[in-house]
Design a protein around this motif. Structure first.
Motif, PDB file in Angstrom:
ATOM      1  N   GLU A 179       0.853  -1.190   0.000  1.00 28.42           N
ATOM      2  CA  GLU A 179       0.000   0.000   0.000  1.00 28.42           C
ATOM      3  C   GLU A 179       0.888   1.238   0.000  1.00 28.42           C
ATOM      4  N   LEU A 180       0.797   2.030  -1.029  1.00 30.57           N
ATOM      5  CA  LEU A 180       1.658   3.201  -1.164  1.00 30.57           C
ATOM      6  C   LEU A 180       1.315   4.242  -0.097  1.00 30.57           C
ATOM      7  N   PRO A 181       2.318   4.909   0.467  1.00 28.87           N
ATOM      8  CA  PRO A 181       2.053   5.983   1.429  1.00 28.87           C
ATOM      9  C   PRO A 181       1.340   7.153   0.759  1.00 28.87           C
ATOM     10  N   GLU A 182       0.589   7.895   1.545  1.00 24.61           N
ATOM     11  CA  GLU A 182      -0.070   9.095   1.030  1.00 24.61           C
ATOM     12  C   GLU A 182       0.975  10.126   0.605  1.00 24.61           C
ATOM     13  N   LYS A 183       0.616  10.962  -0.367  1.00 26.07           N
ATOM     14  CA  LYS A 183       1.556  11.968  -0.857  1.00 26.07           C
ATOM     15  C   LYS A 183       1.969  12.935   0.243  1.00 26.07           C
ATOM     16  N   GLU A 184       1.049  13.205   1.172  1.00 28.92           N
ATOM     17  CA  GLU A 184       1.382  14.118   2.275  1.00 28.92           C
ATOM     18  C   GLU A 184       2.529  13.543   3.116  1.00 28.92           C
ATOM     19  N   LEU A 185       2.517  12.221   3.340  1.00 24.92           N
ATOM     20  CA  LEU A 185       3.588  11.593   4.118  1.00 24.92           C
ATOM     21  C   LEU A 185       4.918  11.661   3.368  1.00 24.92           C
ATOM     22  N   LEU A 186       4.862  11.471   2.063  1.00 22.16           N
ATOM     23  CA  LEU A 186       6.085  11.531   1.269  1.00 22.16           C
ATOM     24  C   LEU A 186       6.651  12.951   1.251  1.00 22.16           C
ATOM     25  N   GLN A 187       5.781  13.943   1.200  1.00 15.44           N
ATOM     26  CA  GLN A 187       6.232  15.331   1.263  1.00 15.44           C
ATOM     27  C   GLN A 187       6.855  15.638   2.612  1.00 15.44           C
ATOM     28  N   GLN A 188       6.258  15.106   3.678  1.00 18.05           N
ATOM     29  CA  GLN A 188       6.843  15.273   5.012  1.00 18.05           C
ATOM     30  C   GLN A 188       8.235  14.650   5.061  1.00 18.05           C
ATOM     31  N   LEU A 189       8.380  13.516   4.405  1.00 15.62           N
ATOM     32  CA  LEU A 189       9.666  12.823   4.400  1.00 15.62           C
ATOM     33  C   LEU A 189      10.728  13.645   3.683  1.00 15.62           C
ATOM     34  N   LEU A 190      10.370  14.257   2.561  1.00 12.23           N
ATOM     35  CA  LEU A 190      11.325  15.090   1.823  1.00 12.23           C
ATOM     36  C   LEU A 190      11.740  16.312   2.631  1.00 12.23           C
ATOM     37  N   VAL A 191      10.774  16.915   3.315  1.00 10.36           N
ATOM     38  CA  VAL A 191      11.092  18.081   4.144  1.00 10.36           C
ATOM     39  C   VAL A 191      12.009  17.679   5.295  1.00 10.36           C
ATOM     40  N   ALA A 192      11.689  16.550   5.952  1.00 13.70           N
ATOM     41  CA  ALA A 192      12.493  16.099   7.088  1.00 13.70           C
ATOM     42  C   ALA A 192      13.902  15.726   6.669  1.00 13.70           C
ATOM     43  N   ALA A 193      14.065  15.236   5.430  1.00 14.64           N
ATOM     44  CA  ALA A 193      15.397  14.873   4.958  1.00 14.64           C
ATOM     45  C   ALA A 193      16.299  16.095   4.838  1.00 14.64           C
ATOM     46  N   ASP A 202      21.262  13.241   3.714  1.00  9.94           N
ATOM     47  CA  ASP A 202      19.949  12.611   3.833  1.00  9.94           C
ATOM     48  C   ASP A 202      19.051  12.962   2.654  1.00  9.94           C
ATOM     49  N   SER A 203      19.105  14.210   2.193  1.00  9.90           N
ATOM     50  CA  SER A 203      18.287  14.604   1.043  1.00  9.90           C
ATOM     51  C   SER A 203      18.698  13.843  -0.205  1.00  9.90           C
ATOM     52  N   ALA A 204      20.009  13.703  -0.416  1.00 12.70           N
ATOM     53  CA  ALA A 204      20.484  12.980  -1.595  1.00 12.70           C
ATOM     54  C   ALA A 204      20.057  11.513  -1.545  1.00 12.70           C
ATOM     55  N   ALA A 205      20.182  10.882  -0.384  1.00 11.50           N
ATOM     56  CA  ALA A 205      19.833   9.465  -0.255  1.00 11.50           C
ATOM     57  C   ALA A 205      18.342   9.242  -0.462  1.00 11.50           C
ATOM     58  N   ILE A 206      17.506  10.036   0.197  1.00 11.72           N
ATOM     59  CA  ILE A 206      16.060   9.851   0.093  1.00 11.72           C
ATOM     60  C   ILE A 206      15.581  10.122  -1.334  1.00 11.72           C
ATOM     61  N   ARG A 207      16.116  11.127  -1.976  1.00 10.32           N
ATOM     62  CA  ARG A 207      15.672  11.445  -3.338  1.00 10.32           C
ATOM     63  C   ARG A 207      16.154  10.411  -4.352  1.00 10.32           C
ATOM     64  N   LEU A 208      17.325   9.830  -4.131  1.00  9.89           N
ATOM     65  CA  LEU A 208      17.769   8.760  -5.019  1.00  9.89           C
ATOM     66  C   LEU A 208      16.824   7.563  -4.945  1.00  9.89           C
ATOM     67  N   LEU A 209      16.369   7.244  -3.734  1.00 10.00           N
ATOM     68  CA  LEU A 209      15.454   6.121  -3.566  1.00 10.00           C
ATOM     69  C   LEU A 209      14.071   6.440  -4.118  1.00 10.00           C
ATOM     70  N   MET A 210      13.581   7.640  -3.830  1.00  6.73           N
ATOM     71  CA  MET A 210      12.210   7.991  -4.182  1.00  6.73           C
ATOM     72  C   MET A 210      12.038   8.285  -5.662  1.00  6.73           C
ATOM     73  N   PHE A 211      13.039   8.852  -6.297  1.00  6.78           N
ATOM     74  CA  PHE A 211      12.896   9.243  -7.697  1.00  6.78           C
ATOM     75  C   PHE A 211      13.722   8.379  -8.655  1.00  6.78           C
ATOM     76  N   GLY A 212      14.669   7.613  -8.114  1.00  9.90           N
ATOM     77  CA  GLY A 212      15.472   6.738  -8.969  1.00  9.90           C
ATOM     78  C   GLY A 212      15.043   5.281  -8.913  1.00  9.90           C
ATOM     79  N   GLY A 213      14.226   4.931  -7.897  1.00  5.63           N
ATOM     80  CA  GLY A 213      13.753   3.558  -7.792  1.00  5.63           C
ATOM     81  C   GLY A 213      14.842   2.546  -7.516  1.00  5.63           C
ATOM     82  N   LEU A 214      15.918   2.971  -6.849  1.00  7.56           N
ATOM     83  CA  LEU A 214      17.026   2.057  -6.576  1.00  7.56           C
ATOM     84  C   LEU A 214      16.700   1.135  -5.418  1.00  7.56           C
TER      85      LEU A 214
END
Length: 410
Positions: A179-193, A202-214
């Protein structure tokens, strides 16, 4: 001794020839038994079913002996770079911890090994451990060992092949496995990173996972020069992975895992910012999947304490993932089996790989299944469809089909 022989009888009156395959074997009472079949594959399968899939000359060899011979052979493959040491450890651990724990099965002679014996071992293993995943790995080992014995001439057929391990019920039709997380939770995650003590990393790592699908192993195994930054984008060259348990650097598990993944502007900027904050990295000596020490390039995410080497999976979880999730307000403290409170997150970092796919499929037009398979590095397209098939939607196309069907009888 069991065997399958071909018999061709004289032509019938209508001129057609008659060919049969006769399977013969020695029963438990010592008497010879035989049965004829129209196809050789059916005769071979019957020998497996009655547990007669073996040949003579192995009166003293046991199941444990067979496994040890295969492990020694596999060790040669590891030392020559043809196989990974983690697989060798898996075979050795299965023999040491589980096969030898069942002494009756481990000491069973190959001449007496039947499919029911292998099935009973797997059933007893499940009763002892309660783990169907472990039983699946055990069956895989048995099949491999028996296949090796067939090549050596110690077995005529594979008695482990017909064995079955009951798995948990698959997801219901049309129901996703996650079950995919809500977009609001993902936005919170990007801000917290972007907050905390290491916002660039932390921002580089989270964005590589979220937008690169690694995969996590792929991100932690990235060499620093594996991400090529362009003015408004970047390309990730996935060529290595970091083993979670052994921290060895190895090639991707499949040829499809070796791929180039595009990265958007914000993620590319995050990587560039992290590189500037981190500074240059140096080459270092490290152990690869064949347990050989080699000189490797500096990693994009080196060990934060040493400033070089690799960043292990557990350290990534404790030093990056849990702190970021805590800053996002997504961590609960729950008691573990010993009653001690532990931080628990609603989802793990691998979920961001699924998020990346969902973001790709939110575009118009949607990328093809083959393209998504290429980007995520799945070994086959069926795996991609099993995981993400429910995300491919075409409401307008569905409406057109419904309207056209009504017009056929209108």
């Amino acid at each position: 001794m069991s065997n399958v022989q071909k018999y061709t009888y004289p032509p019938r009156k209508d001129g057609t020839a008659r060919t049969v395959w006769r399977a013969s074997w020695k029963a438990q009472d010592g008497k010879r038994q035989s049965k004829t079949f129209a196809r050789k594959r059916d005769a071979d399968a019957h020998l497996i079913e009655v547990g007669a899939g073996r040949i003579g000359g192995t009166a003293t060899m046991t199941v444990a002996d067979m496994a040890e011979h295969h492990i020694r052979y596999f060790d040669t493959l590891v030392r020559t770079g043809k196989r990974a040491a983690v697989s060798l450890d898996g075979y050795a651990g299965m023999l040491r911890n589980h096969v030898r724990a069942d002494s009756a099965f481990a000491n069973r002679k190959l001449n007496d090994l039947r499919s029911p014996d292998c099935q009973s071992f797997l059933d007893d293993l499940f009763v002892r451990t309660g783990s169907s995943d472990l039983c699946v790995r055990a069956r895989r080992c048995l099949v491999t060992w028996c296949r090796f014995a067939m090549r050596k001439g110690w077995l005529n057929t594979n008695p482990a092949q017909p064995c079955v391990v009951e798995r948990e019920a698959a997801a219901r039709d049309g129901e996703p496995d996650f079950e995919l997380p809500e977009k609001e939770l993902l936005q919170q995650l990007l801000v917290a990173a972007g907050e905390g003590d290491n916002p660039e990393r932390d921002s580089a790592a989270i964005r590589l996972l979220m937008f690169g699908g690694l995969r996590i192993s792929e991100m932690l195994g990235l060499a620093d020069d594996a991400v090529a930054i362009r003015p408004k984008a970047a390309t990730i060259k996935v060529r290595e992975r970091l083993d979670r348990h052994y921290c060895t650097l190895d090639r991707p598990k499949s040829a499809k895992g070796r791929r180039d993944v595009p990265l958007g502007q914000s993620a590319a900027l995050a990587v560039r910012t992290w590189r500037m904050a981190r500074g240059p990295v140096r080459a270092f000596n490290h152990i690869d999947g064949q347990r050989q020490t080699r000189r490797v390039a500096g990693r994009l995410f080196p060990d934060p304490v040493k400033g070089e080497g690799v960043w292990s999976y557990n350290d990534f979880i404790n030093q990056c993932w849990v702190p970021v999730m805590r800053r996002a307000g997504l961590v609960e403290m729950l008691p573990d089996a010993k009653g001690k409170n532990r931080p628990v997150t609603p989802f793990g970092p691998h979920m961001l790989r699924h998020v990346a796919v969902s973001l790709w499929l939110s575009q118009n037009p949607q990328p093809s299944v083959k393209k998504v398979q290429t980007l995520v590095g799945h070994a086959n397209i069926q795996m991609t469809m099993d995981l993400y098939g429910h995300l491919w939607t075409d409401p307008s196309g569905d409406d057109a089909i419904a309207a056209a069907s009504e017009q056929l009888l209108g």
